[in-house]
Motif scaffolding. Structure first.
Motif, PDB file in Angstrom:
ATOM      1  N   LYS A  60       0.026  -5.837  17.083  1.00 25.56           N
ATOM      2  CA  LYS A  60      -1.044  -5.133  17.803  1.00 25.56           C
ATOM      3  C   LYS A  60      -1.738  -4.122  16.907  1.00 25.56           C
TER       4      LYS A  60
ATOM      5  N   ARG B 291       7.619  -9.898  19.525  1.00 25.54           N
ATOM      6  CA  ARG B 291       6.372  -9.483  20.207  1.00 25.54           C
ATOM      7  C   ARG B 291       5.163  -9.829  19.353  1.00 25.54           C
TER       8      ARG B 291
ATOM      9  N   THR C 168       8.699  -1.453   3.870  1.00 27.34           N
ATOM     10  CA  THR C 168       8.770  -2.904   4.082  1.00 27.34           C
ATOM     11  C   THR C 168       8.625  -3.638   2.761  1.00 27.34           C
TER      12      THR C 168
ATOM     13  N   ASN D 143       7.382  -8.431  10.116  1.00 27.16           N
ATOM     14  CA  ASN D 143       6.024  -8.565  10.651  1.00 27.16           C
ATOM     15  C   ASN D 143       5.283  -9.613   9.826  1.00 27.16           C
TER      16      ASN D 143
ATOM     17  N   ASN E   2       7.328  -6.513   0.829  1.00 23.19           N
ATOM     18  CA  ASN E   2       6.170  -7.378   1.136  1.00 23.19           C
ATOM     19  C   ASN E   2       6.260  -8.711   0.396  1.00 23.19           C
TER      20      ASN E   2
ATOM     21  N   LYS F 217       0.819  -1.222   0.000  1.00 28.54           N
ATOM     22  CA  LYS F 217       0.000   0.000   0.000  1.00 28.54           C
ATOM     23  C   LYS F 217       0.849   1.266   0.000  1.00 28.54           C
ATOM     24  N   LYS F 218       2.148   1.121  -0.041  1.00 32.34           N
ATOM     25  CA  LYS F 218       3.101   2.257  -0.069  1.00 32.34           C
ATOM     26  C   LYS F 218       2.976   3.142   1.177  1.00 32.34           C
ATOM     27  N   LEU F 219       2.533   2.543   2.271  1.00 34.28           N
ATOM     28  CA  LEU F 219       2.395   3.319   3.514  1.00 34.28           C
ATOM     29  C   LEU F 219       3.669   3.225   4.349  1.00 34.28           C
ATOM     30  N   GLY F 220       4.392   2.122   4.147  1.00 32.72           N
ATOM     31  CA  GLY F 220       5.625   1.921   4.914  1.00 32.72           C
ATOM     32  C   GLY F 220       6.577   3.096   4.781  1.00 32.72           C
TER      33      GLY F 220
ATOM     34  N   ILE G 213       5.962 -10.210  15.466  1.00 32.09           N
ATOM     35  CA  ILE G 213       7.125  -9.457  14.994  1.00 32.09           C
ATOM     36  C   ILE G 213       8.381 -10.274  15.315  1.00 32.09           C
TER      37      ILE G 213
ATOM     38  N   LEU H 137       2.293   3.439  16.007  1.00 27.89           N
ATOM     39  CA  LEU H 137       2.872   2.285  15.302  1.00 27.89           C
ATOM     40  C   LEU H 137       4.335   2.582  14.974  1.00 27.89           C
TER      41      LEU H 137
ATOM     42  N   ASN I  42      -1.601  -6.788   9.708  1.00 26.97           N
ATOM     43  CA  ASN I  42      -1.415  -5.332   9.616  1.00 26.97           C
ATOM     44  C   ASN I  42      -2.654  -4.553  10.070  1.00 26.97           C
ATOM     45  N   PRO I  43      -3.152  -4.809  11.300  1.00 29.01           N
ATOM     46  CA  PRO I  43      -4.474  -4.270  11.681  1.00 29.01           C
ATOM     47  C   PRO I  43      -4.534  -2.744  11.729  1.00 29.01           C
ATOM     48  N   THR I  44      -3.409  -2.075  11.901  1.00 29.23           N
ATOM     49  CA  THR I  44      -3.467  -0.621  12.052  1.00 29.23           C
ATOM     50  C   THR I  44      -3.682   0.088  10.717  1.00 29.23           C
TER      51      THR I  44
ATOM     52  N   LYS J 219      -3.678  -1.569   7.344  1.00 30.92           N
ATOM     53  CA  LYS J 219      -4.375  -2.254   6.236  1.00 30.92           C
ATOM     54  C   LYS J 219      -5.094  -3.487   6.753  1.00 30.92           C
TER      55      LYS J 219
ATOM     56  N   GLU K 161       6.007  -8.729   6.023  1.00 31.73           N
ATOM     57  CA  GLU K 161       6.578  -7.408   5.750  1.00 31.73           C
ATOM     58  C   GLU K 161       7.974  -7.357   6.348  1.00 31.73           C
TER      59      GLU K 161
HETATM   60  C1  FMN Z   1       8.899  -4.482  12.550  1.00 31.91           C
HETATM   61  C2  FMN Z   1       7.501  -4.139  12.166  1.00 31.91           C
HETATM   62  C3  FMN Z   1       6.484  -4.270  13.097  1.00 31.91           C
HETATM   63  C4  FMN Z   1       5.173  -3.961  12.784  1.00 31.91           C
HETATM   64  N1  FMN Z   1       4.213  -4.124  13.728  1.00 31.91           N
HETATM   65  C5  FMN Z   1       2.928  -3.853  13.437  1.00 31.91           C
HETATM   66  C6  FMN Z   1       1.917  -4.045  14.409  1.00 31.91           C
HETATM   67  O1  FMN Z   1       2.132  -4.484  15.543  1.00 31.91           O
HETATM   68  N2  FMN Z   1       0.646  -3.715  14.065  1.00 31.91           N
HETATM   69  C7  FMN Z   1       0.335  -3.230  12.812  1.00 31.91           C
HETATM   70  O2  FMN Z   1      -0.807  -2.961  12.571  1.00 31.91           O
HETATM   71  N3  FMN Z   1       1.275  -3.039  11.867  1.00 31.91           N
HETATM   72  C8  FMN Z   1       2.573  -3.346  12.142  1.00 31.91           C
HETATM   73  N4  FMN Z   1       3.554  -3.123  11.189  1.00 31.91           N
HETATM   74  C9  FMN Z   1       3.204  -2.425   9.940  1.00 31.91           C
HETATM   75  C10 FMN Z   1       2.700  -3.254   8.792  1.00 31.91           C
HETATM   76  O3  FMN Z   1       3.271  -4.505   8.834  1.00 31.91           O
HETATM   77  C11 FMN Z   1       3.036  -2.653   7.419  1.00 31.91           C
HETATM   78  O4  FMN Z   1       4.396  -2.463   7.375  1.00 31.91           O
HETATM   79  C12 FMN Z   1       2.432  -1.358   7.143  1.00 31.91           C
HETATM   80  O5  FMN Z   1       1.068  -1.564   7.212  1.00 31.91           O
HETATM   81  C13 FMN Z   1       2.891  -0.793   5.778  1.00 31.91           C
HETATM   82  O6  FMN Z   1       2.416  -1.572   4.698  1.00 31.91           O
HETATM   83  P1  FMN Z   1       2.867  -1.394   3.182  1.00 31.91           P
HETATM   84  O7  FMN Z   1       4.191  -2.101   3.016  1.00 31.91           O
HETATM   85  O8  FMN Z   1       1.785  -2.060   2.371  1.00 31.91           O
HETATM   86  O9  FMN Z   1       2.983   0.049   2.864  1.00 31.91           O
HETATM   87  C14 FMN Z   1       4.870  -3.455  11.484  1.00 31.91           C
HETATM   88  C15 FMN Z   1       5.884  -3.329  10.538  1.00 31.91           C
HETATM   89  C16 FMN Z   1       7.184  -3.662  10.855  1.00 31.91           C
HETATM   90  C17 FMN Z   1       8.255  -3.524   9.821  1.00 31.91           C
END
Ligand code: FMN
Ligand code: ADP
Length: 316
Positions: free
Chosen positions: A284, A281, A208, A242, A210, A198-201, A223, A292, A246-248, A250, A257
């Motif tokens: 969450k 961990r 990240t 991860n 994917n 989703k290019k949010l990372g 994680i 996050l 990705n509840p936060t 996406k 990821e």
């Molecule tokens: C080390 C690490 C830990 C993460 N922990 C969580 C988490 O606990 N909860 C969550 O909703 N997203 C977490 N994320 C974020 C998502 O996995 C994801 O990277 C983010 O939604 C960006 O997505 P994208 O690559 O599609 O842009 C974590 C990402 C990383 C790299």
């Protein structure tokens, strides 16, 4: 390592083969011992080290209800086996015909005539041929008849338990990465091609890479700290990973990821080889991207700290 996809239809002339036979899902400590024995004997006798394994799990053909989810994809299996010094890898489709093969025909025709086998290496609980009825004793009997030496490898035990793909599947599902890696004799491996997300990372400051979740066994969502090799590179980089939903950012999308430490580059379409070393961990749901972000920042710090201590010999 040369891959042979069907030994019954193959024009490669195998000579002087030392053959490790098995389903080899996971390629654990027991499998490694068996394969290393074949490789060592082949070397000592100027022969070829051969692995005879299957493209699909035998239970998928024998009884689909009992077929387990696999520890390794085909690509992961090939990658691991290639690192063990094997010359030929036979990835035989385990079809109904193959399952029904007469055990004597397997030894006399497949192993002896086609493969010029000198010795085979099998596990203590090996069974083969129609109905899986032929056990090691019967194999030895046919081995004598066709002049194929049968080496039966004794079970490898760790902490009093016989290492097997079944107990490793159990440890993976229970989230016991430490024992998983101990029994495997290597860290849990995930190979995949980097796909678009989703290019949010990058917006968050933690891009990240994917990977798709395939139909195989993974450790529970969470994680992890690990290492990653990027296709075309020669050494591994550190990474935080991860596996989850990705509840936060996406919700509903499952993926793997991988944030690669101290790296910046476009690796879409490349293969990456991820090794999971430590569970860190739970995944969450956070109330904001800021929360996050600061948590991921903490994950990166923790993982750096862990690796530093490990390098200094403070931690095993
Ligand atoms: C080390 C690490 C830990 C993460 N922990 C969580 C988490 O606990 N909860 C969550 O909703 N997203 C977490 N994320 C974020 C998502 O996995 C994801 O990277 C983010 O939604 C960006 O997505 P994208 O690559 O599609 O842009 C974590 C990402 C990383 C790299
Ligand atoms: N440190 C890094 N770790 C992982 N990927 C990185 C890194 N730096 C750059 N990238 C690149 O950025 C992409 C990830 O950025 P991101 O915004 O998360 O996009 P996407 O949502 O498509 O995964 C990766 O696929 C890779 O090509």
């Amino acid at each position: 390592m040369v891959i042979i996809n069907d030994i019954l239809n193959c024009d490669i002339d195998l000579k002087n083969s030392y053959v490790a036979i098995g389903a080899f899902d996971g390629i654990h400590r027991g499998h490694r011992e068996l394969i290393e024995s074949a490789v060592a004997r082949a070397k000592a006798n100027n022969g070829k080290a051969v692995i005879f394994t299957f493209a699909n799990h035998p239970l998928e053909t024998i009884d689909i209800r009992k077929a387990p989810k696999l520890i390794n994809s085909r690509e992961e299996k090939v990658h691991i086996l290639a690192s063990l010094g094997v010359d030929y890898l036979i990835m035989q489709p385990f079809t109904k015909d193959f399952a029904n093969m007469d055990p004597e025909y397997f030894v006399g025709h497949v192993l002896k005539n086609i493969m010029n086998t000198k010795e085979i290496f099998i596990g203590f609980n090996f069974s083969f041929g129609k109905g899986g009825k032929a056990k090691t004793e019967e194999l030895k009997k046919f081995g004598e008849k066709y002049n194929v030496l049968v080496n039966v490898i004794e079970p490898v035990k760790i902490n009093g338990e016989i290492v097997s793909s079944t107990i490793i599947r159990d440890r993976i599902l229970k989230g016991n990465l430490e024992e998983t890696n101990l029994f495997l004799g290597a860290p849990f491996l995930i190979i995949g091609e980097v796909i678009h997300g989703k290019k949010l990372g990058r917006v968050m400051g933690f891009p990240t890479a994917n990977l798709k979740i395939l139909n195989k066994i993974y450790p529970p969502f969470g994680i992890y700290g690990g290492k990653v090799l990027i296709e075309g590179e020669h050494s591994e980089r550190s990474a935080v990973i991860n596996i989850g939903k990705n509840p936060t950012l996406k919700p509903g999308e499952q993926s793997i990821e991988v944030h690669i430490l101290d790296f910046n580059g476009d690796i879409y379409g490349k293969k990456i080889y991820v090794r999971l070393l430590k569970y860190m961990r739970n995944e969450k749901k956070f109330n904001s991207m800021e929360e996050l972000k600061s948590t991921i920042n903490g994950d990166v710090k923790n993982w750096r700290e862990f690796l530093k201590e490990e390098n200094n010999g403070f931690s095993s």
